[in-house]
Design a protein around this motif. Structure first.
Motif, PDB file in Angstrom:
ATOM      1  N   UNK A 202       0.843  -1.195   0.000  1.00  0.00           N
ATOM      2  CA  UNK A 202       0.000   0.000   0.000  1.00  0.00           C
ATOM      3  C   UNK A 202       0.877   1.243   0.000  1.00  0.00           C
ATOM      4  N   UNK A 203       0.296   2.361  -0.449  1.00  0.00           N
ATOM      5  CA  UNK A 203       0.944   3.672  -0.399  1.00  0.00           C
ATOM      6  C   UNK A 203       0.144   4.548   0.547  1.00  0.00           C
ATOM      7  N   UNK A 204       0.832   5.209   1.451  1.00  0.00           N
ATOM      8  CA  UNK A 204       0.146   6.046   2.418  1.00  0.00           C
ATOM      9  C   UNK A 204      -0.405   7.306   1.758  1.00  0.00           C
ATOM     10  N   UNK A 205      -1.565   7.740   2.210  1.00  0.00           N
ATOM     11  CA  UNK A 205      -2.216   8.922   1.662  1.00  0.00           C
ATOM     12  C   UNK A 205      -1.308  10.149   1.767  1.00  0.00           C
ATOM     13  N   UNK A 206      -1.219  10.882   0.653  1.00  0.00           N
ATOM     14  CA  UNK A 206      -0.452  12.133   0.577  1.00  0.00           C
ATOM     15  C   UNK A 206       1.045  11.929   0.813  1.00  0.00           C
ATOM     16  N   UNK A 207       1.523  10.701   0.735  1.00  0.00           N
ATOM     17  CA  UNK A 207       2.952  10.436   0.903  1.00  0.00           C
ATOM     18  C   UNK A 207       3.687  10.738  -0.396  1.00  0.00           C
ATOM     19  N   UNK A 208       5.032  10.780  -0.299  1.00  0.00           N
ATOM     20  CA  UNK A 208       5.825  11.042  -1.487  1.00  0.00           C
ATOM     21  C   UNK A 208       5.669   9.935  -2.523  1.00  0.00           C
ATOM     22  N   UNK A 275      -4.062  -9.576  -2.817  1.00  0.00           N
ATOM     23  CA  UNK A 275      -5.470  -9.179  -2.973  1.00  0.00           C
ATOM     24  C   UNK A 275      -6.336  -9.809  -1.884  1.00  0.00           C
ATOM     25  N   UNK A 276      -5.994 -11.025  -1.445  1.00  0.00           N
ATOM     26  CA  UNK A 276      -6.730 -11.649  -0.351  1.00  0.00           C
ATOM     27  C   UNK A 276      -6.549 -10.858   0.940  1.00  0.00           C
ATOM     28  N   UNK A 277      -5.340 -10.345   1.123  1.00  0.00           N
ATOM     29  CA  UNK A 277      -5.057  -9.566   2.322  1.00  0.00           C
ATOM     30  C   UNK A 277      -5.665  -8.169   2.239  1.00  0.00           C
ATOM     31  N   UNK A 278      -5.691  -7.598   1.033  1.00  0.00           N
ATOM     32  CA  UNK A 278      -6.251  -6.258   0.830  1.00  0.00           C
ATOM     33  C   UNK A 278      -7.171  -6.315  -0.385  1.00  0.00           C
ATOM     34  N   UNK A 279      -8.434  -6.688  -0.212  1.00  0.00           N
ATOM     35  CA  UNK A 279      -9.364  -6.909  -1.333  1.00  0.00           C
ATOM     36  C   UNK A 279      -9.551  -5.700  -2.246  1.00  0.00           C
ATOM     37  N   UNK A 280      -9.253  -4.513  -1.767  1.00  0.00           N
ATOM     38  CA  UNK A 280      -9.459  -3.315  -2.592  1.00  0.00           C
ATOM     39  C   UNK A 280      -8.415  -3.174  -3.705  1.00  0.00           C
ATOM     40  N   UNK A 281      -7.368  -3.977  -3.657  1.00  0.00           N
ATOM     41  CA  UNK A 281      -6.333  -3.891  -4.693  1.00  0.00           C
ATOM     42  C   UNK A 281      -6.898  -4.299  -6.043  1.00  0.00           C
ATOM     43  N   UNK A 282      -6.519  -3.581  -7.071  1.00  0.00           N
ATOM     44  CA  UNK A 282      -6.951  -3.875  -8.432  1.00  0.00           C
ATOM     45  C   UNK A 282      -5.723  -4.023  -9.316  1.00  0.00           C
ATOM     46  N   UNK A 283      -5.564  -5.200  -9.927  1.00  0.00           N
ATOM     47  CA  UNK A 283      -4.438  -5.433 -10.830  1.00  0.00           C
ATOM     48  C   UNK A 283      -4.959  -5.516 -12.258  1.00  0.00           C
ATOM     49  N   UNK A 284      -5.348  -4.362 -12.765  1.00  0.00           N
ATOM     50  CA  UNK A 284      -5.877  -4.274 -14.120  1.00  0.00           C
ATOM     51  C   UNK A 284      -5.133  -3.240 -14.934  1.00  0.00           C
ATOM     52  N   UNK A 285      -5.696  -2.813 -16.075  1.00  0.00           N
ATOM     53  CA  UNK A 285      -5.051  -1.794 -16.925  1.00  0.00           C
ATOM     54  C   UNK A 285      -4.802  -0.509 -16.158  1.00  0.00           C
TER      55      UNK A 285
END
Length: 314
Positions: A202-208, A275-285
């Motif tokens: 994950x990437x933290x909100x508003x992080x570099x 994705x199982x750990x973080x269902x919101x992940x999307x690995x698409x285009x």
């Protein structure tokens, strides 16, 4: 008239395709096929030692060449073997053999290595195993294979040696890019360790990291400042970064996307775990607004704190 070996004939066609492209780079669609054919040929005539449970690959034969180089003619091979052995990104004999083949192609010495290999195995049967008589030492197959190896040695290969972390699994290599950071700001990533690899979870909100978009969930941190994170234990990235605190950073990233935007196949099972750990992940285009920026133009600062399986990289 002796029957033609299908592997030799296929390799011949593949080499002609390579030559038609001029300089051969990793983007050449025929490179992986050519390397795979070389590997199949080298394995086809292998005979395993009778009184041993250990399975040996063609890489062990390359290693043994050094012990029989009484004339000092293989100095370049010696350096390549040492470089291969020292590469911490390689875990298996298969990966080391593939890495060695790529080095030989790039340095235009594959033909000489094959020639010496065949000669050594004709005269010295004291190595762990050897090419048996039904194939590579058969005069009907030796000359065509050696000739094709010499042709490859005359070609210009400009291929990456650093991008080798997936040679254990595949001849097809992932996209590898470099992000450079100076100690001025925070990055902000959450890392997940899977099968000895350091994934961005994950990437933290508003992080570099989110602002620069130099990485995205599913990417792998392959090395930091030349320190490989292949086969990393939990929290190892944090340990490395703590030692480099206050220094400029050069982070090698392996992308989960291929050049064509599709998922890099050796990563499919790992991405499913993420994705199982973080269902919101999307690995698409990838959205057009999130195209990768040129490597080396971003700047940031990193700190970290290790956790059992997941690491905050902030």
């Amino acid at each position: 008239m002796p029957a033609k070996d299908p592997l030799i004939e296929t390799l011949k066609v593949c080499i002609l395709n390579l030559k038609s492209e001029g300089t051969v780079t990793d983007s050449n669609p025929h490179l992986a096929t050519c390397c795979e054919l070389l590997e199949l040929i080298l394995r086809k005539g292998l005979q395993q030692p009778v009184l041993s449970l250990a399975h040996r690959d063609y890489w062990h034969c390359f290693e043994q060449l050094l012990h029989h180089d009484t004339c000092g003619r293989l100095s370049s091979v010696s350096l390549a073997v040492q470089q291969t052995t020292a590469c911490s990104k390689l875990v298996t004999s298969q990966g080391r053999g593939r890495f060695f083949i790529r080095i030989m192609l790039m340095r235009r010495t594959l033909g000489n290595v094959v020639k010496h290999l065949l000669h050594t195995n004709r005269t010295l049967l004291v190595i762990y195993w050897y090419f048996c008589c039904n194939y590579c030492l058969n005069c009907l197959q030796t000359e065509p294979f050696l000739s094709l190896s010499m042709v490859l040695s005359e070609m210009n290969f400009k291929i990456s040696i650093e991008n080798c972390s997936f040679l254990d699994e595949s001849w097809l290599l992932p996209v590898c890019q470099i992000y450079e950071a100076v100690p001025c700001r925070e990055l902000g990533m959450v890392l997940r360790y899977l099968d000895g690899r350091v994934f961005v979870l994950d990437l933290l909100q508003c992080s570099q990291a989110q602002v620069d978009m130099f990485a995205e969930p599913g990417d792998i941190i392959d090395e930091i400042n030349g320190i490989s994170l292949r086969n990393a234990s939990n929290g190892q990235a944090g340990v490395v970064l703590s030692k480099l605190k206050g220094q400029p950073l050069s982070i090698h990233l392996i992308r989960w996307r291929g050049e064509d935007g599709s998922i890099y196949q050796p990563l499919v099972k790992h991405l499913r775990q993420l994705k199982q750990e973080k269902p919101s992940l999307q690995f698409g285009p990838k959205p057009a607004s999130q195209q990768d920026r040129t490597a080396g133009q971003k700047r940031g600062q990193t700190q970290s704190a290790g956790f059992k399986h997941t690491e905050w990289f902030v």
